[in-house]
Write a protein that holds these residues in place. Sequence first.
Motif, PDB file in Angstrom:
ATOM      1  N   ARG A 151       1.189   3.071  -3.384  1.00  0.00           N
ATOM      2  CA  ARG A 151       0.442   2.115  -4.223  1.00  0.00           C
ATOM      3  C   ARG A 151       1.208   0.832  -4.512  1.00  0.00           C
ATOM      4  NH1 ARG A 151      -0.927   6.996  -6.781  1.00  0.00           N
ATOM      5  NH2 ARG A 151      -2.976   7.656  -6.099  1.00  0.00           N
ATOM      6  N   THR A 153      -4.381  -7.539   1.680  1.00  0.00           N
ATOM      7  CA  THR A 153      -4.294  -7.542   0.215  1.00  0.00           C
ATOM      8  C   THR A 153      -3.681  -8.866  -0.249  1.00  0.00           C
ATOM      9  OG1 THR A 153      -2.085  -6.569   0.437  1.00  0.00           O
ATOM     10  CG2 THR A 153      -3.895  -5.039   0.012  1.00  0.00           C
ATOM     11  N   THR A 182       0.794  -1.229   0.000  1.00  0.00           N
ATOM     12  CA  THR A 182       0.000   0.000   0.000  1.00  0.00           C
ATOM     13  C   THR A 182       0.830   1.285   0.000  1.00  0.00           C
ATOM     14  OG1 THR A 182      -0.202  -0.298   2.384  1.00  0.00           O
ATOM     15  CG2 THR A 182      -2.079  -0.964   1.056  1.00  0.00           C
TER      16      THR A 182
END
Length: 357
Positions: A118, A154, A115
Amino acid sequence: MAEVNVSLGERSYTIYIGNALLSNYVENLPHKLNQQLLIITNPTISQYYLKPLLNTLSGHQIEIFEMRDGEQFKSLDSYAEAMDILINAGFNRDCGIIALGGGVVGDLAGFVASTFQRGVDSYQIPTTLLSQVDSSVGGKTAVNHPQGKNLIGTFYQPKSVVIDIDCLQTLTERDYRSGLAEIVKYGVIYDADFFQWLERHTAELNQQDPATLTYAIQRSCEIKAEVVALDEREKGLRALLNLGHTFGHAIEAATEYGAWTHGEAVAAGIIIASKLSEVTQRLNSSDFRRIKDLLLALGLPTKGPQMPWQDWLDYMQRDKKVKDGQLHFVLPVAIGQAEVVSTIEHDTVAAVITECC
Ligand SMILES: NC(=O)c1ccc[n+]([C@@H]2O[C@H](COP(=O)([O-])OP(=O)(O)OC[C@H]3O[C@@H](n4cnc5c(N)ncnc54)[C@H](O)[C@@H]3O)[C@@H](O)[C@H]2O)c1
Ligand SMILES: [Zn+2]
């Protein structure tokens, strides 16, 4: 040194397994490491392994985040601390994050890497047996929420995984055995030959014989890599890796993540799943016996804790693997083969749990 490739197209990477890999970390990597590197670790691990790693990283801009040790610190607070360090140090999107630690450090570091800006390069150096055979492979990252484990995360693959089996020497006996439960799991769900190999090598595994360990870790990583390559986002096959985990998570939650290690809970969970499979005429009794004997030989629990059926049900229904309110169970149908089954009556499950606890 053994190598295992995780084939995921342009996100493919290699897992390196062997001795003394940490002190030659940079030399052994096929790729160049980023100029800016954040190492995430904790004090328990860093006392042994941070210096050897740092010695190989001269010329880099290094930041270190020593998070506190414990599952409860796999949190958004720790995540925010890591972000503060990255931003205050002026790290850019070419930086890399190195996880030096067990599954807690690895899951958090992977989430940070996926994260920050990005997504930046992520490197895993797993130091517990569980993280070497399971959490560092496959790209699931996460932090916990007060409402539940791993609720925020994620899918994000690392650039490489380096497994130095020498790190296991400082691990507690319980944490070592905890990792063995996941290794048994791979044999049960996927590879009858590996299961048989484990049955023949329990003495060497109990003594942490390096050659035996290297092969056990390698084969486990190969199986996980194969499963992940076929089903990265857990639409089907990857769910088999949850064998024993629906029951295991209930045990962990009921005992407030303290009295049982994850692997101990999974071992008891594998027994409950296997018994359920035997009782519903999917698994034969001699295969059930072999699974139980192997777990026993590796010093793992084969009985769960006693608690009321309603508690089991509540905890199992809270597990995020539950779909449409229905309980899905991964059941071994033979050594080396498992299936997801969702048609078992609650009464049957309750009776089996009573028998196994
Ligand atoms: N991402 C995934 O696919 C995946 C899969 C399985 C588990 N997990 C996660 O992994 C975590 C559990 O991982 P774990 O069992 O490694 O626990 P952990 O990271 O808490 O490590 C266990 C203990 O061992 C210590 N430790 C680590 N390496 C050591 C070493 N070499 N010597 C001495 N002590 C050492 C740690 O500081 C900790 O106290 C859970 O948060 C779980 O959700 C993730
Ligand atoms: Zn597990």
